[in-house]
Write a protein that holds these residues in place. Structure first.
Motif, PDB file in Angstrom:
ATOM      1  N   VAL A 236     -17.840  90.773  -7.726  1.00 42.27           N
ATOM      2  CA  VAL A 236     -17.185  89.499  -7.410  1.00 42.27           C
ATOM      3  C   VAL A 236     -17.251  89.238  -5.908  1.00 42.27           C
ATOM      4  N   LYS A 237     -17.008  90.265  -5.096  1.00 46.56           N
ATOM      5  CA  LYS A 237     -17.114  90.116  -3.643  1.00 46.56           C
ATOM      6  C   LYS A 237     -18.538  89.725  -3.242  1.00 46.56           C
ATOM      7  N   GLU A 238     -19.502  90.399  -3.856  1.00 42.65           N
ATOM      8  CA  GLU A 238     -20.903  90.137  -3.508  1.00 42.65           C
ATOM      9  C   GLU A 238     -21.296  88.699  -3.796  1.00 42.65           C
ATOM     10  N   TYR A 239     -20.992  88.208  -4.991  1.00 32.85           N
ATOM     11  CA  TYR A 239     -21.422  86.861  -5.358  1.00 32.85           C
ATOM     12  C   TYR A 239     -20.542  85.784  -4.732  1.00 32.85           C
ATOM     13  N   ALA A 240     -19.287  86.108  -4.441  1.00 30.30           N
ATOM     14  CA  ALA A 240     -18.460  85.159  -3.692  1.00 30.30           C
ATOM     15  C   ALA A 240     -19.024  84.974  -2.288  1.00 30.30           C
ATOM     16  N   ALA A 241     -19.451  86.062  -1.636  1.00 27.95           N
ATOM     17  CA  ALA A 241     -20.083  85.960  -0.315  1.00 27.95           C
ATOM     18  C   ALA A 241     -21.408  85.219  -0.402  1.00 27.95           C
ATOM     19  N   PHE A 242     -22.122  85.391  -1.511  1.00 26.01           N
ATOM     20  CA  PHE A 242     -23.385  84.693  -1.724  1.00 26.01           C
ATOM     21  C   PHE A 242     -23.175  83.183  -1.751  1.00 26.01           C
ATOM     22  N   LYS A 280     -22.554  94.468   0.974  1.00 23.54           N
ATOM     23  CA  LYS A 280     -22.556  94.291   2.435  1.00 23.54           C
ATOM     24  C   LYS A 280     -23.706  93.386   2.880  1.00 23.54           C
ATOM     25  N   LYS A 281     -24.815  93.421   2.165  1.00 25.43           N
ATOM     26  CA  LYS A 281     -25.924  92.518   2.493  1.00 25.43           C
ATOM     27  C   LYS A 281     -25.493  91.063   2.348  1.00 25.43           C
ATOM     28  N   LYS A 282     -24.875  90.730   1.223  1.00 22.73           N
ATOM     29  CA  LYS A 282     -24.445  89.352   0.998  1.00 22.73           C
ATOM     30  C   LYS A 282     -23.339  88.960   1.968  1.00 22.73           C
ATOM     31  N   VAL A 283     -22.442  89.888   2.300  1.00 18.20           N
ATOM     32  CA  VAL A 283     -21.363  89.587   3.236  1.00 18.20           C
ATOM     33  C   VAL A 283     -21.931  89.346   4.630  1.00 18.20           C
ATOM     34  N   LEU A 284     -22.918  90.154   5.025  1.00 18.77           N
ATOM     35  CA  LEU A 284     -23.539  89.944   6.336  1.00 18.77           C
ATOM     36  C   LEU A 284     -24.262  88.601   6.378  1.00 18.77           C
ATOM     37  N   THR A 319     -26.503 102.529   6.093  1.00 16.09           N
ATOM     38  CA  THR A 319     -26.756 101.087   6.285  1.00 16.09           C
ATOM     39  C   THR A 319     -27.774 100.824   7.387  1.00 16.09           C
ATOM     40  N   GLU A 320     -28.703 101.760   7.571  1.00 14.17           N
ATOM     41  CA  GLU A 320     -29.704 101.580   8.629  1.00 14.17           C
ATOM     42  C   GLU A 320     -30.564 100.340   8.381  1.00 14.17           C
ATOM     43  N   MET A 321     -30.784 100.015   7.116  1.00 18.05           N
ATOM     44  CA  MET A 321     -31.630  98.864   6.815  1.00 18.05           C
ATOM     45  C   MET A 321     -30.980  97.533   7.230  1.00 18.05           C
ATOM     46  N   LEU A 322     -29.674  97.529   7.481  1.00 16.87           N
ATOM     47  CA  LEU A 322     -28.988  96.323   7.949  1.00 16.87           C
ATOM     48  C   LEU A 322     -29.054  96.168   9.465  1.00 16.87           C
TER      49      LEU A 322
END
Length: 455
Positions: A236-242, A280-284, A319-322
């Motif tokens: 829910v957090k991921e898609y809400a940030a999306f 974290k990807k979607k939030v960023l 999270t190095e890829m971020l």
């Protein structure tokens, strides 16, 4: 007296003889001088004509094709002669046999020969043009009617469709109605997790449009999605940030409402806590959309310790890829402020209020205090060329602020020298392959520029 008279007579006879001997003989000629000269010229012309008649002219034998006619050549009667405007030469060919016979018949009847059938009067041309336009209009009208008939076959009037939908109990919804339905579905306690995720996924498609994203504010839908960031479910957090990231992009009205609704704090909390990497990807993504071109949100980001949150995120091994996305965000924020101040000095287009907000964003001092000079330099060790490109750009943007740190970091000098040798070889290979504007030559130029500044 007799001798005296004889003497006087002899004297007068002598004078008369002397006068006659000194007169112009032409004045006493019996011929007319004008007629004499005319006869001489006529004689010359007659002589020239006789000499011309003695010449034998070369007779040219034309064919059915156009051929060039040389000077002095004679053409048979009935030949068709024209002047070639491109070469300047006269050309000749035989006339069509049937046309030549018709011309002879017309000549016998006393009619004018039709020597040049391509000659038209102005009235003929106007008449032909009018018929051409009329035909074109008729053709265009036929095409329009055919196209309209095709469209009518493919589509039906909206009234007819509504009537059929009413009979089938199908309701046509506007975007606004669809978003209201999706928000209600997401916010309903009776909806399952899959239904809530599906509602957010569909909602993200609609809020990409600026008007739809602003309509989301009118019925409180944006705040419902922001509150979804507090959910205990990572999906829910991921898609809400999306959804929020799509709604924030280049939409100042929505950005303002989001900051006032507490979206910035909630996004930073998710980044600072243990969460799945996909979340974290979607939030960023949502955080970047909220901060870009919004100086007030950048001020609040610094006050809430956003640089420290991002520093911890980059230094986390999981999270190095971020890291590249974070560095790109910082580069965009630094250059955005620089461009805003330069634009205000050159064009005066930036509003005083917005310029004042940018001047209150103390981003460079915060980056220096939070250790981003060393963090950015160490990110050059990333293996991907695209990641190195972003890091090199950020190092150049931070050069004025971090120059002393760069000088005191021996590892940075060695890394830049190693990259210089690597990109020199790759740039040479690009030249050998014939690439005029090579990617590695641009990277090599960035490395050379940094090394030059640090020497």
């Amino acid at each position: 007296m007799a001798p005296l008279g004889m003497l006087l007579g002899l004297l007068m006879a002598s004078c008369f003889t002397f006068c006659l001997s000194h007169q112009n003989p032409k004045e006493f000629a019996l011929t007319n001088p004008d007629k004499s000269s005319t006869k001489e010229s006529e004689g010359k012309e007659t002589k020239a004509e006789e000499e011309l008649d003695t010449e034998v002219l070369e007779v040219f034998h034309p064919t059915q094709d156009w051929q060039a006619l040389r000077p002095g050549q004679a053409v048979p009667v009935g030949s068709h002669v024209r002047l070639n405007l491109q070469t300047g030469a006269r050309e000749v060919k035989l006339q069509d046999e049937e046309k030549f016979r018709n011309n002879l018949k017309e000549l016998k009847k006393g009619k004018r020969l039709d020597i040049n059938t391509n000659t038209y009067t102005s009235q003929d041309l106007k008449s032909a043009l009018a018929k051409f336009k009329e035909g074109a209009d008729m053709e265009s009208s036929k095409e329009d009617k055919a196209r309209q008939a095709k469209v009518k076959r493919l589509f039906r009037p909206i009234e007819e469709l509504k009537k059929e939908f009413d009979e089938l109990n199908v309701v046509i919804e506007t975007d606004m109605q669809i978003m209201v339905r999706l928000i209600n579905k997401f916010n309903s306690s009776s909806s399952s997790l899959e239904e809530k995720i599906a509602a957010l996924f569909d909602l993200e498609y609609y809020v990409h449009q600026m008007d739809n994203a602003q309509d989301l504010l009118s019925f409180g839908g944006l705040q419902v999605v922001i509150n979804g960031l507090n959910s205990t479910e990572p999906l829910v957090k991921e898609y809400a940030a999306f959804v929020l990231g799509a709604a924030f992009s280049s939409n100042p009205k929505v950005q303002v409402e989001a900051v006032e609704g507490g979206a910035l704090q909630k996004l930073l909390v998710i980044l600072a806590t243990e969460q799945p990497l996909t979340a974290k990807k979607k939030v960023l993504f949502a955080l970047c959309s909220l901060l870009r071109h919004f100086p007030y949100a950048q001020q609040q980001f610094l006050k809430l310790g956003g640089l420290q949150v991002l520093r911890d995120l980059v230094q986390d091994k999981n999270t190095e890829m971020l890291a590249v996305r974070v560095v790109t965000l910082l580069y965009d924020l630094v250059t955005e402020k620089m461009f805003a101040e330069e634009e205000a000095e050159l064009t005066r287009d930036v509003s005083p209020e917005k310029l004042q907000q940018y001047r209150q964003v103390h981003l460079l001092p915060g980056l220096r205090e939070q250790g981003w000079c060393e963090i950015t330099a160490h990110l050059l060790a990333l293996p991907e060329h695209d990641a190195r490109e972003k890091v090199l750009q950020t190092l150049g943007a931070l050069l004025a602020t971090c120059r002393d740190h760069y000088h005191q970091d021996p590892q940075l000098g060695r890394t830049l020298a190693s990259l210089q040798a690597e990109y020199q070889a790759l740039a040479t290979l690009e030249l050998q392959e014939g690439e005029d504007e090579g990617y590695f030559r641009e990277l090599l130029a960035s490395v050379d520029s940094l090394l030059k500044e640090l020497r």
